[in-house]
Design a protein around this motif. Structure first.
Motif, PDB file in Angstrom:
ATOM      1  N   VAL A   1       0.634  -1.318  -0.001  1.00  0.00           N
ATOM      2  CA  VAL A   1      -0.018   0.166  -0.013  1.00  0.00           C
ATOM      3  C   VAL A   1       0.948   1.259  -0.155  1.00  0.00           C
ATOM      4  CG1 VAL A   1      -1.539   1.269   1.523  1.00  0.00           C
ATOM      5  CG2 VAL A   1      -1.807  -1.133   1.100  1.00  0.00           C
ATOM      6  N   GLY A   2       1.861   1.271   0.807  1.00  0.00           N
ATOM      7  CA  GLY A   2       2.932   2.193   0.807  1.00  0.00           C
ATOM      8  C   GLY A   2       3.339   2.692  -0.593  1.00  0.00           C
ATOM      9  N   ALA A   3       3.433   1.736  -1.253  1.00  0.00           N
ATOM     10  CA  ALA A   3       4.408   2.088  -2.636  1.00  0.00           C
ATOM     11  C   ALA A   3       3.498   2.283  -3.663  1.00  0.00           C
ATOM     12  CB  ALA A   3       5.065   0.567  -3.076  1.00  0.00           C
ATOM     13  N   VAL A   4       1.946   2.217  -3.594  1.00  0.00           N
ATOM     14  CA  VAL A   4       1.171   2.493  -4.549  1.00  0.00           C
ATOM     15  C   VAL A   4       0.190   3.665  -4.097  1.00  0.00           C
ATOM     16  CG1 VAL A   4       1.055   0.240  -5.778  1.00  0.00           C
ATOM     17  CG2 VAL A   4      -0.735   0.815  -3.758  1.00  0.00           C
ATOM     18  N   ARG A   5       0.613   4.205  -2.874  1.00  0.00           N
ATOM     19  CA  ARG A   5      -0.230   5.465  -2.428  1.00  0.00           C
ATOM     20  C   ARG A   5       0.359   6.705  -3.327  1.00  0.00           C
ATOM     21  NH1 ARG A   5       1.699   7.459   1.885  1.00  0.00           N
ATOM     22  NH2 ARG A   5       0.051   8.875   2.190  1.00  0.00           N
ATOM     23  N   GLY A   6      -0.464   7.760  -3.469  1.00  0.00           N
ATOM     24  CA  GLY A   6      -0.437   8.711  -4.451  1.00  0.00           C
ATOM     25  C   GLY A   6       0.914   9.755  -3.960  1.00  0.00           C
ATOM     26  N   PRO A   7       1.317  10.194  -2.754  1.00  0.00           N
ATOM     27  CA  PRO A   7       2.584  10.780  -2.626  1.00  0.00           C
ATOM     28  C   PRO A   7       3.907   9.995  -3.135  1.00  0.00           C
ATOM     29  CG  PRO A   7       1.204  11.074  -0.784  1.00  0.00           C
ATOM     30  CD  PRO A   7       0.553   9.856  -1.471  1.00  0.00           C
ATOM     31  N   ALA A   8       3.839   8.574  -2.878  1.00  0.00           N
ATOM     32  CA  ALA A   8       5.005   7.943  -3.282  1.00  0.00           C
ATOM     33  C   ALA A   8       5.303   7.943  -4.922  1.00  0.00           C
ATOM     34  CB  ALA A   8       4.873   6.424  -2.862  1.00  0.00           C
ATOM     35  N   LEU A   9       3.960   7.836  -5.579  1.00  0.00           N
ATOM     36  CA  LEU A   9       4.063   7.815  -7.025  1.00  0.00           C
ATOM     37  C   LEU A   9       4.449   9.211  -7.641  1.00  0.00           C
ATOM     38  CD1 LEU A   9       0.747   5.769  -7.360  1.00  0.00           C
ATOM     39  CD2 LEU A   9       3.143   5.042  -7.525  1.00  0.00           C
ATOM     40  N   TYR A  10       3.502  10.266  -7.064  1.00  0.00           N
ATOM     41  CA  TYR A  10       3.946  11.457  -7.749  1.00  0.00           C
ATOM     42  C   TYR A  10       5.307  12.050  -7.479  1.00  0.00           C
ATOM     43  CZ  TYR A  10       1.778  14.298  -3.910  1.00  0.00           C
ATOM     44  OH  TYR A  10       1.641  14.531  -2.433  1.00  0.00           O
ATOM     45  N   ARG A  11       5.726  11.644  -6.210  1.00  0.00           N
ATOM     46  CA  ARG A  11       7.205  11.950  -5.821  1.00  0.00           C
ATOM     47  C   ARG A  11       8.314  11.117  -6.497  1.00  0.00           C
ATOM     48  NH1 ARG A  11       5.781  12.488   0.602  1.00  0.00           N
ATOM     49  NH2 ARG A  11       4.835  14.614   0.553  1.00  0.00           N
ATOM     50  N   ARG A  12       7.676  10.161  -7.591  1.00  0.00           N
ATOM     51  CA  ARG A  12       8.719   9.066  -7.899  1.00  0.00           C
ATOM     52  C   ARG A  12       9.503   8.358  -6.809  1.00  0.00           C
ATOM     53  NH1 ARG A  12       8.184   8.995 -13.146  1.00  0.00           N
ATOM     54  NH2 ARG A  12      10.408   8.016 -13.582  1.00  0.00           N
ATOM     55  N   ALA A  13       8.595   8.250  -5.761  1.00  0.00           N
ATOM     56  CA  ALA A  13       9.274   7.646  -4.662  1.00  0.00           C
ATOM     57  C   ALA A  13       9.106   6.429  -4.330  1.00  0.00           C
ATOM     58  CB  ALA A  13       9.513   8.631  -3.422  1.00  0.00           C
ATOM     59  N   SER A  14       8.779   5.533  -5.438  1.00  0.00           N
ATOM     60  CA  SER A  14       8.237   4.017  -5.271  1.00  0.00           C
ATOM     61  C   SER A  14       8.914   3.268  -6.222  1.00  0.00           C
ATOM     62  CB  SER A  14       6.785   4.145  -5.569  1.00  0.00           C
ATOM     63  OG  SER A  14       6.188   2.868  -5.552  1.00  0.00           O
ATOM     64  N   PHE A  15       8.959   2.081  -5.725  1.00  0.00           N
ATOM     65  CA  PHE A  15       9.548   0.938  -6.647  1.00  0.00           C
ATOM     66  C   PHE A  15       8.277   0.422  -7.514  1.00  0.00           C
ATOM     67  CE2 PHE A  15       7.796  -3.018  -4.716  1.00  0.00           C
ATOM     68  CZ  PHE A  15       7.559  -2.866  -3.409  1.00  0.00           C
ATOM     69  N   LEU A  16       7.245   0.960  -7.399  1.00  0.00           N
ATOM     70  CA  LEU A  16       6.005   0.494  -8.136  1.00  0.00           C
ATOM     71  C   LEU A  16       5.600   1.476  -9.097  1.00  0.00           C
ATOM     72  CD1 LEU A  16       4.342  -1.998  -5.574  1.00  0.00           C
ATOM     73  CD2 LEU A  16       5.867  -2.514  -7.420  1.00  0.00           C
ATOM     74  N   LEU A  17       6.328   2.391  -9.611  1.00  0.00           N
ATOM     75  CA  LEU A  17       5.891   3.353 -10.606  1.00  0.00           C
ATOM     76  C   LEU A  17       5.450   2.772 -11.444  1.00  0.00           C
ATOM     77  CD1 LEU A  17       8.838   6.123 -10.497  1.00  0.00           C
ATOM     78  CD2 LEU A  17       6.539   6.133  -9.241  1.00  0.00           C
ATOM     79  N   ASP A  18       4.572   2.929 -12.263  1.00  0.00           N
ATOM     80  CA  ASP A  18       4.020   2.399 -13.548  1.00  0.00           C
ATOM     81  C   ASP A  18       3.631   1.159 -13.664  1.00  0.00           C
ATOM     82  OD1 ASP A  18       4.405   4.895 -14.889  1.00  0.00           O
ATOM     83  OD2 ASP A  18       6.794   4.574 -14.982  1.00  0.00           O
ATOM     84  N   ALA A  19       3.129   0.448 -12.049  1.00  0.00           N
ATOM     85  CA  ALA A  19       2.963  -0.988 -12.320  1.00  0.00           C
ATOM     86  C   ALA A  19       1.344  -1.127 -12.265  1.00  0.00           C
ATOM     87  CB  ALA A  19       3.373  -1.365 -10.727  1.00  0.00           C
ATOM     88  N   LEU A  20       0.593  -0.080 -12.671  1.00  0.00           N
ATOM     89  CA  LEU A  20      -0.813  -0.498 -12.657  1.00  0.00           C
ATOM     90  C   LEU A  20      -0.713  -1.431 -14.006  1.00  0.00           C
ATOM     91  CD1 LEU A  20      -3.200   0.631 -11.481  1.00  0.00           C
ATOM     92  CD2 LEU A  20      -3.445   2.320 -13.199  1.00  0.00           C
TER      93      LEU A  20
END
Lengths: 480, 446
Positions: B257-276
């Protein structure tokens, strides 16, 4: 300090028409059931925070919390109630709820003494007003620009600024009357860098008990920006961390979180009174190498963990926890000191009026030793050099503790080599300091961003240490 | 302290929200939103059979966010008086003079507001005295201390009950609120043998007292967990399969959940960017969110922006079906809110066929993790390294307890290497799952 008490009285008591006799009346009510001790803690805190993200000041928030906590103690029993209404009827009602732990008993009348006088370790002025809003926003923008100017690979910069002003007044059945006015400021920078599809983060920050000019002095705020970018770029080059037990050299300053977790919590009075700490009953025993002397010192001017008086009105002090490797003492609040036949050490702290006080650390650090930092690194044939950490955690009963490196390097043939990915280090508190074979002459305290959680309560703390060599510590990497 | 009728309190808080919104309009805000809560409770702890603490809690809170076009400011206080309403709005307006224009900021879109506040059966206050609470906590701790002489000490048992009312409103005209309650009972005991002391705990939590586990069962389970850790050893450094016990597996769901939350995504601070739409897990995995679950621990008919919540699959057939967004994150990402302002609510991993014993046999030889320590989860890279304790398993059976080790890997590999989810969903909390068997991780030890 008397001036400080006057501010506390003017902030908390005068607006509600309360005087010393009213506080005595509340304490008399608390003590009417034959209790051992009671106290009344009034607090008003104001906090302001700002967040810059994507180059714009996206959020700002302001909060005020005000209230009083009433505590009644009988033996090992504590009754507690709090109210956000500081008028006398509300205080008396809360006193009745708190004292219900004790059945009838002989009442005792309380006479408060003159306010406690303690050295002022920080200014009483509100840090919220120490810069105007436009200047705060400008500071955020300059930090953002500094971070982005470091390297084209910087993709995201988040800067947060927090200023808090806490006014407290405590009156206790032992006659203690004390007030304190506590400023606290902090600036954090977090960056994301990206290169060739790989993303890494870095963060840095600092703070103090003082005004916001602290952040402007000595190029501090812009220095945090450069440091966050430097760490992130190091991590872009990091290879898998090693897995296994090996010698670990810890850098000076913030890696002192080792002491906070490995021994600090285990030396808090409550766990030792209850016999639940791995250190219980070990006063006078060797728990560290003779090179190690560790203190908890709440008296350092302007430090994040410092307090003129603790939340029970006891002046803080420098408490020796470990001296030349031998366990000397515990950190105490009044209740645990009373039950253990010890003296309070100025470590009775609480998150707010709505929380019960308990023994907590202030600034915990190891004193400098005889070794040159370079000589310590050169002594290791194969091991880890860890200089920055995230948080840690401890199981005080088994003694097992962890802390997570966020910047670390391999040591090969006595030389600092490639950076490795973040990894958790795990050890056993009562053993780890016995394996300290070298202590540097470079004692440094952390930059002032530490917070400690215990039983759901968070308080600001400081840590510090010189460069240390630990002969054996388990490094939780992936490279077996 | 006197109890207020919840309907009366709800009406009072609704009026405060209306006052906050009116005051914001009066002070020139183009839009505003406000939340007010009032909560009271009792917490008692019994240790070694004696009362240790009795705490009466009474928390009030009021928060307002004002918008001047695309600039915003927020303020909050614990004071619900009319003066506090005025001062808090003024403080928020003052902040908004200095924040930046942000094209994505603002209230959620009006057509997304919840049309009705569904009754989710969340309010079951427990009329209990401190003395009755003490009796329950004592029964729990007694059961933990009774069974085995190796239980030598205790951190006590705590009964906690609270209930309150919450109201949210915004200048679209939405005002919604409801009363809730929550109760919990926890117990932590210490065991000792020649090798030293160990501590463990168990707890139960529910909206209604009748849904709590029995005090004796909570105490016995705490004692069993502590005793099972006695004599723990270390392991040599190795690679091995790892079985995350249900309460630890819930933590892996939190990392997802932490990696697919909004702030992690728009900050590009997630290992699951573009994982949709990408397969993150094997095809048997389904993870479902149900914010409207009756008596659910994090149920809510609308999210923190007033947006109607709805049930959905977060992961289906192993594929990520959606992100966890509020309206700000959604605008940043060019999509629509998922009704997750304030987080996910009641996440369930579909249970598999194997019970705990079956999972041990499936694993054969490996590590069962019952405790994790530290924050060594990097959501930017997915790198995972945490302190652990649990049991070493050989040939499908528990061999001995282990401690002072770490487990490490990368969450992407761990998710992909998920071999099985058990049906042993016996842990409390709003994230429900059985144990997770992960194909391989690095264990660091001696």
């Amino acid at each position: 300090m008397t001036a400080t008490f006057d501010i506390a009285r003017a902030t908390l008591l005068d607006p509600c028409g309360l005087g010393t006799t009213d506080l005595e009346r509340v304490l008399d009510r608390l003590m009417s059931s034959g209790l051992d001790a009671a106290d009344l803690y009034c607090e008003s805190s104001r906090l302001e925070s700002w967040v810059l993200e994507d180059g714009i000041v996206r959020e700002g928030a302001f909060s005020i919390e005000r209230g009083a906590g009433l505590r009644a103690m009988s033996g090992e029993k504590t009754g507690f109630a709090f109210t956000d209404d500081l008028q006398l009827p509300a205080l008396l009602e809360a006193a009745d709820a708190a004292r219900a732990i004790a059945r009838a008993g002989q009442g005792r009348s309380v006479a408060l003494r003159a306010p406690v006088v303690a050295p002022a370790l920080y200014g009483a002025e509100s840090p919220l007003a120490s810069l105007d809003e436009a200047a705060k926003v400008e500071l955020l923008r300059r930090v953002d620009a500094e971070a982005r100017a470091q390297d084209a690979r910087v993709r995201q910069v988040i800067v947060s600024l927090v200023a808090a002003h806490d006014v407290m007044l405590v009156a206790a059945s032992d006659g203690t009357l004390a007030g304190d006015v506590r400023p606290l400021v902090r600036l954090n920078v977090s960056v994301i860098v990206e290169a060739d599809g790989r993303r890494e983060q870095g963060s840095s920050g600092g703070g103090a008990r003082g005004a916001l000019d602290f952040l402007l002095g000595e190029d501090r705020a812009l220095g945090y920006a450069r440091e966050a970018v430097r760490q992130a770029l190091v991590n872009l080059e990091a290879v898998d961390a090693p897995a296994g037990t090996m010698p670990v050299v810890l850098g000076p300053g913030w890696p002192g979180v080792l002491l906070h977790e490995a021994i600090g919590h285990g030396l808090e009075g409550d766990f030792n009174r209850k016999g639940t700490s791995a250190f219980a009953g070990r006063i006078g025993q060797a728990v560290a190498s003779p090179l190690c002397t560790v203190v908890d010192d709440g008296t350092l001017a302007g430090r994040r963990g410092s307090l003129s008086v603790d939340d029970e009105g006891t002046p803080t002090q420098c408490t020796v926890l470990i001296e030349n490797g031998v366990l000397k003492g515990y950190m105490q609040d009044k209740m645990n000191a009373r039950l253990m036949g010890a003296q309070p050490t100025g470590n009775g702290r609480r998150e707010s009026y709505a929380h019960l006080p308990m023994p907590r650390m202030t600034n915990t650090y190891m004193l400098a030793g005889p070794h040159e930092p370079a000589e310590i690194v050169a002594s290791v044939d194969r091991g880890l050099y860890a200089v920055n950490f995230g948080g840690g955690q401890v199981d005080i009963t088994s003694g097992k503790f962890v802390f997570s490196a966020s910047e670390a390097y391999l040591i090969e043939g006595g030389k600092i080599g490639r950076p490795v990915k973040g990894a958790t280090l795990i050890g056993n508190g009562p053993e780890v300091l016995t394996r300290v074979s070298m202590v540097g002459n470079d004692l440094r305290l952390d930059a002032g961003v530490g917070s400690c959680g215990k039983e759901g309560q968070t308080v600001p703390v400081g840590v510090g240490q010189p460069t240390l060599r630990v002969d054996e510590l388990t490094v939780g990497g992936t490279h077996a | 302290m006197p109890e207020l009728d919840p309907r009366e309190r709800l009406a009072q808080l609704q009026q405060i929200v209306q006052d906050l919104l009116a005051e914001a309009r009066r002070q020139g805000a183009s839009a505003a939103e406000a939340g007010v809560s009032s909560d009271q409770g009792l917490s008692v702890t019994v240790r070694l059979g004696e009362v240790e603490t009795v705490e009466h809690t009474r928390d009030n809170g009021l928060g307002v966010t004002v918008y001047f076009g695309r600039r915003k400011g927020s303020a909050s206080t614990s004071d619900l008086s009319p003066e506090a309403v005025r001062d808090t709005v003024r403080a928020a307006c003052n902040i908004a003079r200095y924040t930046s224009e942000d094209p994505c900021t603002g209230l959620a879109d009006p057509e997304l507001m919840a049309r009705e506040v569904a009754a989710l059966d969340l309010h079951h206050p427990w009329a209990i005295t401190a003395t009755e609470g003490v009796d329950i906590a004592r029964a729990c701790e007694d059961a933990a201390r009774a069974g085995d002489a190796r239980i030598t000490n205790s951190e006590g048992a705590t009964l906690d009950t609270h209930h309150g009312v919450f109201v949210y409103g915004n200048s679209h005209g939405f005002v919604g609120g409801y009363p809730t309650s929550r109760h919990s009972l926890s117990c932590a005991v210490i065991g000792e043998d020649d090798a030293g002391m160990q501590r463990d705990y168990w707890y139960t939590t529910a909206r209604a007292a009748e849904d709590l586990d029995r005090p004796e069962d909570v105490g016995r389970r705490a004692a069993e967990r502590t005793l099972a850790r006695l004599g723990a050893r270390r392991l040599n450094t190795r690679k091995a399969p790892v079985l995350f016990r249900a309460e630890m597996a819930a933590g892996l769901m939190r990392s997802l959940v932490g990696a697919v939350r909004g702030p992690a995504l728009y900050r590009r601070a997630s290992f699951l960017l573009d994982a949709l739409g990408q397969p993150l897990f094997p095809a048997f995995v389904r993870i479902h969110e149900d914010p409207l679950k009756r008596r659910g621990l994090s149920s809510s008919p609308f999210d923190d922006e007033g947006v109607a919540t709805r049930a959905r699959d977060l992961v289906r057939d192993g594929v990520l079906q959606g992100y966890v967004l509020d309206s700000y994150a959604a605008r940043r990402l060019g999509t629509v809110t998922t009704g997750n302002a304030g987080g996910v609510r009641n996440l369930t991993a579909e249970l598999g066929p194997l019970d705990f014993g079956g999972l041990l046999r499936e694993m054969g030889t490996g590590l069962v993790v019952t405790e994790l320590m530290g924050q060594g989860v990097n959501l930017v890279t997915g790198d995972y390294s945490r302190g652990a304790a649990g049991f070493w398993v050989e040939n499908g059976a528990v061999a001995y307890p282990v401690e002072e080790i770490t487990i490490a890997g990368n969450l992407r590999d761990m998710f992909r290497g998920l071999v099985a989810i058990g049906r042993d969903a016996d842990a409390p909390g709003s994230f429900r799952t059985g144990s997770w068997l992960i194909e391989s991780m690095t264990i660091a030890g001696e």
